[in-house]
Design an enzyme around this catalytic site. Structure first.
Site, PDB file in Angstrom:
ATOM      1  CG  ASP A  78      88.263 -19.887  48.059  1.00  0.00           C
ATOM      2  OD1 ASP A  78      87.431 -19.111  48.553  1.00  0.00           O
ATOM      3  OD2 ASP A  78      89.094 -19.533  47.208  1.00  0.00           O
ATOM      4  CG  HIS A 100      90.541 -23.865  45.589  1.00  0.00           C
ATOM      5  ND1 HIS A 100      90.445 -23.604  44.241  1.00  0.00           N
ATOM      6  CD2 HIS A 100      90.676 -22.652  46.188  1.00  0.00           C
ATOM      7  CE1 HIS A 100      90.511 -22.302  44.034  1.00  0.00           C
ATOM      8  NE2 HIS A 100      90.637 -21.695  45.195  1.00  0.00           N
ATOM      9  CG  ASP A 102      87.626 -19.833  43.908  1.00  0.00           C
ATOM     10  OD1 ASP A 102      86.920 -19.482  42.942  1.00  0.00           O
ATOM     11  OD2 ASP A 102      88.720 -19.308  44.172  1.00  0.00           O
ATOM     12  CG  ASP A 120      90.241 -24.647  38.635  1.00  0.00           C
ATOM     13  OD1 ASP A 120      90.230 -25.644  37.894  1.00  0.00           O
ATOM     14  OD2 ASP A 120      89.915 -23.513  38.264  1.00  0.00           O
ATOM     15  NE  ARG A 121      95.051 -22.162  43.029  1.00  0.00           N
ATOM     16  CZ  ARG A 121      96.232 -21.812  42.557  1.00  0.00           C
ATOM     17  NH1 ARG A 121      97.233 -22.671  42.585  1.00  0.00           N
ATOM     18  NH2 ARG A 121      96.436 -20.625  42.038  1.00  0.00           N
ATOM     19  CG  ASN A 132      88.842 -16.308  41.287  1.00  0.00           C
ATOM     20  OD1 ASN A 132      88.536 -16.783  42.381  1.00  0.00           O
ATOM     21  ND2 ASN A 132      90.093 -16.324  40.863  1.00  0.00           N
ATOM     22  CG  HIS A 133      89.722 -20.883  40.654  1.00  0.00           C
ATOM     23  ND1 HIS A 133      90.708 -21.512  39.929  1.00  0.00           N
ATOM     24  CD2 HIS A 133      90.344 -19.935  41.390  1.00  0.00           C
ATOM     25  CE1 HIS A 133      91.877 -20.978  40.229  1.00  0.00           C
ATOM     26  NE2 HIS A 133      91.689 -20.018  41.111  1.00  0.00           N
ATOM     27  CG  HIS A 145      84.923 -15.948  45.196  1.00  0.00           C
ATOM     28  ND1 HIS A 145      85.120 -17.043  46.012  1.00  0.00           N
ATOM     29  CD2 HIS A 145      86.090 -15.750  44.532  1.00  0.00           C
ATOM     30  CE1 HIS A 145      86.351 -17.483  45.833  1.00  0.00           C
ATOM     31  NE2 HIS A 145      86.965 -16.726  44.949  1.00  0.00           N
ATOM     32  NE  ARG A 149      93.068 -12.141  44.526  1.00  0.00           N
ATOM     33  CZ  ARG A 149      93.059 -13.355  45.055  1.00  0.00           C
ATOM     34  NH1 ARG A 149      93.538 -14.368  44.383  1.00  0.00           N
ATOM     35  NH2 ARG A 149      92.570 -13.559  46.252  1.00  0.00           N
ATOM     36  CG  HIS A 166      89.214 -13.950  45.844  1.00  0.00           C
ATOM     37  ND1 HIS A 166      89.469 -14.772  44.771  1.00  0.00           N
ATOM     38  CD2 HIS A 166      89.602 -12.709  45.454  1.00  0.00           C
ATOM     39  CE1 HIS A 166      89.980 -14.057  43.785  1.00  0.00           C
ATOM     40  NE2 HIS A 166      90.079 -12.810  44.171  1.00  0.00           N
TER      41      HIS A 166
END
Length: 477
Positions: free
Chosen positions: A218, A220, A247, A250-251, A279-280, A328, A378, A405
């Site tokens: 990731d 991100h 990923d 995002d964030r 997943n993002h 991922h 999660r 992840h």
């Protein structure tokens, strides 16, 4: 005596929490609970540490336990609401936000979250109502040929093919807070969408002599940390391939910069630069965690829609030298799932991963230490034990699976007797976790070489600056 010891453990947990070492904090709170399971604050504190680790399912369970012990403990409702909001269970979250607002009418943040949650539920219902089975592409009506790049544009020009010169200029522009022309943004996304759409669901690659493949986890939206990987490890070239394991966005608040840079490299060297979906790279996460807002703020809504189409075209896994399955999330709910099932999966029939099925599991699952399978920490997907990994690797002739992840404090972790490897490449994640980043180099002998690195300074823009409805303040960032 046990009570005093329990308080001492809680205090150690608080100290670890203060130092942003969330796993250690959870360990201490767990020890406190084992010594005295009647204290509401132990569960509530552990819930908050689990939120920091994105273990939202565990956080919900802890907050629920705290509420059972003391139904008047407002903080527990607050934390359960945060966790449910984070996994997009807005209808569950609304119930708790309402209680928090009723018990604490002066809490402006909770009131804002309650209102934001109501809007999200309405928006989700609206989007579902207008959903078209096969919507037209956002590229329709986009006349790139006649789109003018103004004389005043001070960057390198892009014609019909990506060039290293354009990428070098783009890297510097992004470092200096500049954008590229929106015509070039459209060109990059559309070119890469076509390339990845035509790749198999599981890309298969080898590492030849005198070549190297770097696997990154990731990123991100942490653009300056991505540049640090390239500084330490070398830029992508014809002999140095890269695989980014989902990923990208995002964030972090430089998600468009990362996505465009990775896409530009993909366009330049389609056979030496690999991208797995995370997943993002999905619509609902992008709406909540900042990428949609960032696209609109820096470019426009069409850019987000084109990215969304390209994300749903991305492969879901890469098989390296027949030895390492890189994906991922992780493994599956059914032991009979094989590499052939991944090969046969038609990802183009299903744009978003949904709540169940092979695609969801590939993007969302996590390893656990206990054998067998368990519910997800999660609150989405499931967890798989070392025996599941061992059987999968034996059945498919693999040395290991490589997945991302999840934050790992050292940037990577070898679990399940070395057969499940997690790599995470966003150090000091969200500016709020004291973790290292890591990447893995693989040469033709197919041995894994792990490299750790530290976060580098970045301009003063907070994580989740473009996120939906104050998510940043809610997550305690």
């Amino acid at each position: 005596m046990a009570v005093e010891e329990a308080v001492a453990m809680k205090n150690k947990g608080n100290e670890a929490f203060k130092n942003k070492d969330w796993p250690a904090a959870i360990d201490f709170y767990t020890k406190a609970i084992e010594l005295d399971d009647t204290q509401v604050s132990f569960y509530s504190n552990r819930a908050q540490a689990n939120i920091k680790l994105e273990a939202y399912g565990y956080a919900i369970a802890d907050a629920t336990k705290a509420i059972e012990i003391d139904p008047e403990f407002v903080k527990a409702y607050y934390r359960r609401a945060v966790a449910n909001t984070a996994i997009l269970k807005h209808s569950d979250a609304i119930h708790d936000w309402k209680i928090v607002v009723r018990k604490n009418p002066a809490d402006k943040v909770a009131k804002a979250q309650y209102e934001a949650c109501q809007k999200l539920v309405k928006r989700a219902a609206f989007l579902k109502a207008i959903e078209i089975a096969d919507p037209p592409s956002a590229a329709e009506g986009l006349d790139l040929e006649n789109m003018v790049v103004e004389e005043a544009y001070d960057g390198v020009r892009l014609k019909d093919e990506m060039t290293q010169e354009f990428i070098d200029d783009m890297i510097e522009r992004f470092k200096n807070g500049k954008k590229i022309h929106k015509k070039y943004v459209y060109q990059i996304i559309l070119a890469v969408k076509d390339i990845v759409y035509n790749e198999p669901t599981m890309v298969e690659t080898t590492v030849k002599p005198d070549q190297k493949l770097t696997v990154c986890g990731d990123t991100h939206g942490q653009y300056f940390d991505l540049l640090e990987i390239f500084r330490l490890n070398g830029l992508p070239t014809d002999t140095h391939a890269y695989l980014f394991n989902g990923d990208f966005v995002d964030r972090g608040s430089w998600s468009t910069e990362i996505a465009l840079l990775l896409y530009a490299y993909k366009w330049l060297r389609p056979d030496k630069f690999f991208l797995n979906r995370g997943n993002h790279e999905t619509d609902d996460m992008n709406r909540m965690y900042g990428f949609e807002g960032e696209c609109k703020a820096k470019y426009n809504e069409r850019v987000f829609k084109l990215f969304s189409e390209s994300f749903s075209a991305l492969p879901l896994a890469t098989l390296i030298g027949d030895k390492y399955l890189t994906l991922h999330g992780g493994l599956f709910s059914d032991d009979n799932t094989s590499l052939d099932d991944i090969r046969k999966l038609n990802r183009h029939n299903q744009r978003q991963p949904g709540q169940s099925g092979l695609m969801m599991e590939m993007l969302w699952t996590d390893p656990q230490t206990a054998p067998g399978r368990g519910p997800s920490k999660r609150g989405v997907g499931l967890q798989f034990g070392p025996d599941v990994t061992k059987r999968f690797c034996e059945k498919n002739g693999l040395d290991a699976i490589i997945r991302s992840h999840e934050v790992r404090m050292e940037g990577y972790e070898e679990e399940h007797d070395g057969k499940c490897i997690t790599v995470f490449s966003a150090p000091k994640y969200c500016d709020s976790t004291e973790n290292k980043g890591a990447y893995i180099n693989i040469e033709s002998d197919l041995k894994l070489q792990f490299h750790k690195f530290d976060a580098v300074p970045h301009p003063d823009i907070k994580p989740m600056a473009y996120a939906n409805n104050g998510m940043m303040s809610m997550m305690g960032m």
